[in-house]
Motif scaffolding. Structure first.
Motif, mmCIF file in Angstrom:
data_model
loop_
_atom_site.group_PDB
_atom_site.id
_atom_site.type_symbol
_atom_site.label_atom_id
_atom_site.label_comp_id
_atom_site.label_asym_id
_atom_site.label_seq_id
_atom_site.Cartn_x
_atom_site.Cartn_y
_atom_site.Cartn_z
ATOM 1 N N THR D 117 0.841 -0.919 -0.066
ATOM 2 C CA THR D 117 0.095 -0.049 -0.117
ATOM 3 C C THR D 117 0.577 1.157 0.268
ATOM 4 O O THR D 117 1.051 1.915 -0.446
ATOM 5 N N LEU D 118 2.262 1.781 0.516
ATOM 6 C CA LEU D 118 2.978 2.402 0.661
ATOM 7 C C LEU D 118 3.367 2.525 -0.314
ATOM 8 O O LEU D 118 3.721 3.663 -0.534
ATOM 9 N N LEU E 95 -6.135 -1.046 -4.316
ATOM 10 C CA LEU E 95 -6.329 -0.094 -4.092
ATOM 11 C C LEU E 95 -6.358 0.414 -2.476
ATOM 12 O O LEU E 95 -6.198 -0.292 -2.147
ATOM 13 N N PHE E 96 -6.191 2.040 -2.116
ATOM 14 C CA PHE E 96 -6.381 2.198 -0.464
ATOM 15 C C PHE E 96 -7.730 1.589 -0.233
ATOM 16 O O PHE E 96 -8.636 2.643 0.110
ATOM 17 N N PRO E 97 -7.509 0.557 0.876
ATOM 18 C CA PRO E 97 -8.615 0.490 1.609
ATOM 19 C C PRO E 97 -9.631 1.209 2.448
ATOM 20 O O PRO E 97 -10.261 1.127 2.882
ATOM 21 N N HIS E 98 -8.587 2.333 3.002
ATOM 22 C CA HIS E 98 -9.516 3.491 3.514
ATOM 23 C C HIS E 98 -10.497 4.693 2.857
ATOM 24 O O HIS E 98 -11.302 5.471 3.153
ATOM 25 N N MET E 99 -9.972 4.010 1.889
ATOM 26 C CA MET E 99 -10.698 5.911 0.184
ATOM 27 C C MET E 99 -11.570 4.581 -0.238
ATOM 28 O O MET E 99 -11.042 3.966 -0.897
ATOM 29 N N ASN E 100 -12.686 5.395 -0.987
ATOM 30 C CA ASN E 100 -14.005 4.427 -2.117
ATOM 31 C C ASN E 100 -13.146 4.575 -2.788
ATOM 32 O O ASN E 100 -12.086 5.717 -3.057
#
Ligand SMILES: Nc1ncnc2c1ncn2[C@@H]1O[C@H](COP(=O)(O)OP(=O)(O)OP(=O)(O)O)[C@@H](O)[C@H]1O
Ligand SMILES: Nc1ncnc2c1ncn2[C@@H]1O[C@H](COP(=O)(O)OP(=O)(O)OP(=O)(O)O)[C@@H](O)[C@H]1O
Ligand SMILES: [Mg+2]
Ligand SMILES: [Mg+2]
Lengths: 227, 272, 240, 227, 272
Positions: D117-118, E95-100
């Motif tokens: 993710t980073l 995908l960034f899991p904290h963003m939709n």
């Protein structure tokens, strides 16, 4: 047997941290995986021993451990001696006092185990206990280590509870932190370093070693970007 | 009369657990066989696989395998994952990140052994496992069953690697082998050959089909290359998207455009 | 420096915790008489001495001994001429009722050897004068080497009282004022005075903090404590 | 101004926990992402304030804050009054004392952010600071919450440091935990509950509320098994 | 004479960072174009992509784009990820899991805008972004550039969904769109169409090729279905496995068996 304040402190803090880390596993498991509101309340209650001033908590424990109270009497019969003013009593008090520090980070780690990993283990036929033992716990080692460190360090520095429950008996329940306090105040603020220095060195060594080991072990956090 | 090996009539739903999605019916009349599933992204293939496995979200309708009801919403029957004799390779399958390939496989193997022996042998099992660990899992010979699978899937070279050190295709192969360590009546494979090279796809397709025949088991197999699956599939179910919306209506008579689907009426049946 | 609220700002007294049973009443009486409000910071004598060395904003120091005030005065933290003893404490031995009934005896130091007494409590001799007093009393009777295994230590007399109250120790050395308070709170036991027979009275000194801006009021409080009324009240509550 | 012990405690523990949570972000970031051995040493040093008996730590802080020491003199000039025996001094001491409790869980959370993710954020052009702000911190909210809770609870129960640095001045630096101790030790031994009960109720309420919110927020842990 | 748009001569390695693996040379002579990469699992395709992007592991050799050396081991040149004008879709993109989905895309968009404007506009940018957040990112209209991309990739319906609520193929499409929000000279796509249905693959292949032409950019594109890529690819590089071992020797003259590779000498070049 007479032990030095250092050896008492080492024995107490190592055994407290280790026992706590083991106790933290089922407790944190309940808090995280049972899912009910009950466990949210349970978690809050756990954290409560934290907000009690140590001396007050020590007093409450003294009342509970007293051979005049039923649980205290039971324990006294089992141990052959009353709980207060003994190493066993000190250990029990430290366990209660430091519990939330060990449980918090472990619970947090449990929460961060990806659901898909748990699901995969269930699919392969693992029961809840096996999932816990073989997947959740190994993946939470960093959190368990953090909990161990906090529990350890907190026990080393503990003063109020240890003073109340242990009775500050040299060679038995007098820890380095009590000795440091005595030295500091009795010398009118000039002394205390002979007790504080070994405390600092011992703790610094233990913590540094653990940190380095933990770093080398690296993290097992799943890495979604394949190399 | 023998019961039908697999029949399902389901209403799938995804948003907030409310039934609003599409209906899917499928049927396999052979003891052992493969039903292919295809359809555009978001048409509910993975959802179907999960519902059959007993994973969330729960579907409504009927699933009957060899005459046994796994799901029967009207009668309140809904077997849990552990009660269904299934094995499942979910989309984006995960290896356990704290175990290397060998350990991943051994873990699945030990679970399937435990299952076979039942609860009674738990104590004995743990002891032998502990012993095995003491003597060093890494070097002890693999159980026969496992070794055979490793060879058939061509992953012998990977045993010592950690999951983080595998390529995408290697990961997929290991996960597929692991899924076949569990003995099941129904294998649910969600895009099992995604990310594997053409040669590997051909080979693994053949291996899996052979395994299923040997074990006399059935498989539901989600694929985006139905042409490659057709030689071994006994039929193909095509899901489709509703016009313009992402909700699935899983009840079209024809496969959606763009698919070249061998639509076998013989064993798998698909109709409104 | 906060704005001078000369009339309203209270006199700030740092008091040893063993005065808890008596000082609140005395300070109320003083306020009634003089119109000067008093606020009290409790603590152990050692801790408060340390605080005064580090410029704690106290005006008056009521210690539980004479050593700490003398030390502070010598170093200039307390006004030398304001230093005076305001009370003399009496060392007592408290023994719990159970032990007394079993042995059909009055409390005395010889009882400490009895097996019914598993633990007895005294204040930490390194920190508290009553602990030192108890120690020297036991030593003078030749009992200490035999009894030291039974001893547990509290950081203050109040903590010794806690041990007696919870029944975790069956005997303990207290000041008479603490013992009277303990008896009043329906803890079952009896006590005997060891001062001046076994150990002299313990002098408690007070002194005005040198940096205080309210020395006049502090002196007034000192005078009040020395007045016959206050001294009488102290005598009633276990001081000599 | 005279404040109740309750309001002093509330102000102290809420501001300590909140400031600490903010301080923990860069500190934990350094510990986790700088990667050098220096940061392992740094982490051990951080944890050290934990093993010092509170009274000893309090004494050390008293010496450090004293207007006779250069930093203390500077602070005294800035604040207009000396640090010790004031609310500001209390706050500073609490910050130092509770720091490791806030940092530990945050660092652990940072460690568990998947590397992929980073990496993805770096690929899209985010600089280290943006990655930290937009990816690391949001994904570590559970750990930040755990740190806040531990910091909060620890400050509420603090006794030794508060006593030494604050001087137990009613209406200024006398917290509930000091009051509870005083009441408990005061002669009749029956008291203390008037101070302890609000302490318990306040803390229990705060912790329970936070736990419930945290649960509802659910975890953002990436879920490798796609539904 | 204009410099060659892309040339690389690399030695890849995987185990413990030691050069032991295979050699790969590639060359694109057009300003804009696609070089396909294929080869069996574990042959080093993803490793090649990562080395070109400047991600670990580091390779040794030479990478030159438009005459600029990104990597030149002999001269000690090795540009970091942020210094290379690349965008990359790694295998198993996250995908960034904290963003939709919308936030994921907006995040990438804002990063590319920031990059375009340079460091000076940092303050202004943050303010406008803060404002945007206050007024509610979720409903404010998308920037034009973003909206166009969303339409071309057919992910308009997914904007409000969280990454956990997407199907595998939907996730892939969003990640692909997000990679194209960054303006780059070279796009590195590691199996970008894996898990997408055939219709979608055809459509997206065309879209990506068009995008590259419009932006006058190059792409390296890893695929396991080289036949589907060939219509748009300017050439294809086939990596292979060494006999029996998992180490890659990336220097074969012919594509390995099992691949049907259009081996274009015109723009992409592959030789020992
Ligand atoms: N966890 C979830 N919560 C809510 N909605 C979901 C979830 N998972 C999937 N969906 C939605 O349900 C629909 C069906 O998803 P599903 O994963 O079954 O599709 P699929 O046919 O497997 O697609 P693909 O070929 O892309 O894997 C999609 O619109 C998807 O966005
Ligand atoms: N992080 C890593 N550490 C060590 N070895 C690795 C790592 N990632 C991959 N490898 C190994 O390097 C080799 C090449 O891997 P790579 O991911 O480049 O293969 P690939 O060609 O992309 O395969 P696939 O088609 O399966 O994605 C493989 O043998 C793999 O096991
Ligand atoms: Mg799917
Ligand atoms: Mg790859």
């Amino acid at each position: 047997m007479i032990h030095s304040a250092l050896s008492i402190t080492v024995a107490l803090s190592l055994s407290t941290a280790t026992i706590l880390s083991l106790m933290a596993l089922p407790l944190a498991g309940w808090i995280v995986f049972s899912g009910g509101r009950a466990s949210a309340v349970g978690e809050a209650i756990l954290t409560l021993t934290l907000v009690l001033p140590p001396a007050v908590l020590g007093y409450l424990l003294l009342v509970a451990f007293s051979p005049e109270s039923p649980p205290g009497a039971l324990m006294a019969r089992l141990l052959g001696h009353p709980l207060p003013f003994s190493f066993a009593g000190l250990l029990l008090a430290s366990l209660i006092y430091s519990l939330p520090f060990a449980v918090g980070p472990v619970a947090q780690s449990f929460r961060q185990v990806p659901k898909g990993t748990l699901e995969m283990a269930r699919i392969l036929g693992a029961g809840p206990l096996t999932v816990f033992r073989k997947v959740v716990v190994p993946l939470s080692l960093p959190g368990i280590a953090t909990g161990w460190i906090l529990g350890f360090a907190h026990t080393v520095g503990e003063f109020g509870v240890v003073m109340m429950v242990g009775g500050n008996i040299p060679g038995e329940t007098r820890t380095l932190s009590l000795k440091a306090y005595d030295d500091l105040l009795s010398a009118d603020g000039q002394g205390g370093w002979e007790a504080i220095l070994p405390l600092l060195l011992f703790s610094f060594g233990a913590l540094l070693a653990l940190n380095l080991v933990r770093r080398r072990e690296a993290s097992h956090a799943p890495d979604p970007t394949r190399g | 009369m023998r019961p039908i090996p697999l029949e399902a009539d389901l209403l799938l739903s995804r948003e907030r657990g409310l039934p609003s999605g599409g209906r899917v019916r499928l049927r396999l009349e052979k003891e052992s066989g493969i039903v292919g599933i295809c359809g555009p992204s978001g048409s509910g293939k993975s959802t179907l696989i999960r519902v059959l496995a007993g994973l969330p979200p729960r579907g409504t309708g009927v699933i009957r395998v060899d005459g046994v009801a796994w799901l029967d919403s009207d009668r309140g029957v809904d077997l849990s994952l552990s009660q269904r004799p299934v094995s499942c390779l979910p989309q984006g399958a995960v290896l356990f990140p704290h175990m290397n390939v060998r350990e991943n496989l051994l873990f699945a193997h030990s679970l399937s052994e435990k299952q076979g022996k039942g609860r009674g042998s738990l104590a004995r099992f743990s002891l032998s496992e502990a012993l095995r660990r003491w003597t060093g899992t890494r070097t002890s010979p693999l159980p026969d069953r496992l070794r055979t699978l490793v060879e058939r899937f061509g992953i012998g070279d990977l045993l010592g690697k950690g999951p983080g050190a595998l390529s995408g295709g290697q990961t997929m192969k290991v996960a597929l082998a692991r899924a076949f360590l569990k003995d099941a009546r129904l294998y649910l494979l969600d895009e099992p050959l995604t990310g594997i090279d053409p040669e590997g796809r051909t080979r693994l397709t053949r291996e899996v089909a052979a395994l299923l025949r040997e074990r006399c088991a059935m498989a539901l197999w989600v694929t985006h290359t139905p042409g490659e699956l057709s030689p071994v599939a006994d039929g193909m179910v095509a899901l489709s998207l509703d016009q313009g919306s992402m909700d699935r209506t899983l009840g079209e008579d024809r496969p959606p455009a763009g698919f070249d689907v061998p639509f076998g009426r013989k064993v798998a049946e698909w109709r409104r | 420096p906060r704005p001078a609220l000369a009339g309203k700002a209270p006199l700030h007294v740092a008091a040893a915790a063993d005065l808890m049973p008596v000082l609140p009443h005395l300070s109320r009486a003083f306020t009634k008489k003089s119109g000067i409000p008093v606020k009290i910071s409790w603590g152990s004598t050692g801790e408060e001495a340390l605080a005064i060395r580090h410029r704690a904003p106290y005006d008056l120091f009521l210690a539980a001994d004479s050593v700490h005030p003398a030390g502070l005065a010598k170093a200039g933290y307390l006004e030398k001429k304001s230093l005076k003893p305001y009370a003399k404490g009496i060392l007592v031995l408290w023994v719990s009722k159970k032990v007394l009934v079993a042995g059909k005896a009055l409390p005395n130091t010889a009882l400490l050897s009895r097996p019914e007494i598993k633990k007895f409590a005294l204040a930490n001799p390194r920190l508290a004068p009553y602990g030192r007093a108890a120690l020297s009393c036991l030593r003078s009777k030749g009992l200490w080497s035999k009894l030291r295994k039974k001893a547990v230590y509290g950081n203050s007399l109040a903590q010794v009282a806690q041990y007696l109250r919870t029944g975790t120790s069956q005997a303990g050395f207290l000041s008479e004022s603490q013992a009277m308070a303990l008896a009043k709170s329906r803890v079952k036991g009896d006590f005997v005075a060891l001062s001046p027979a076994c150990h002299p009275y313990l002098t408690q000194d007070m002194g005005v903090v040198s940096r205080s801006k309210r020395k006049k009021e502090a002196n007034a409080f000192e005078d009040f404590l020395m007045s016959p009324d206050a001294q009488g009240y102290l005598k009633e509550h276990g001081y000599h």
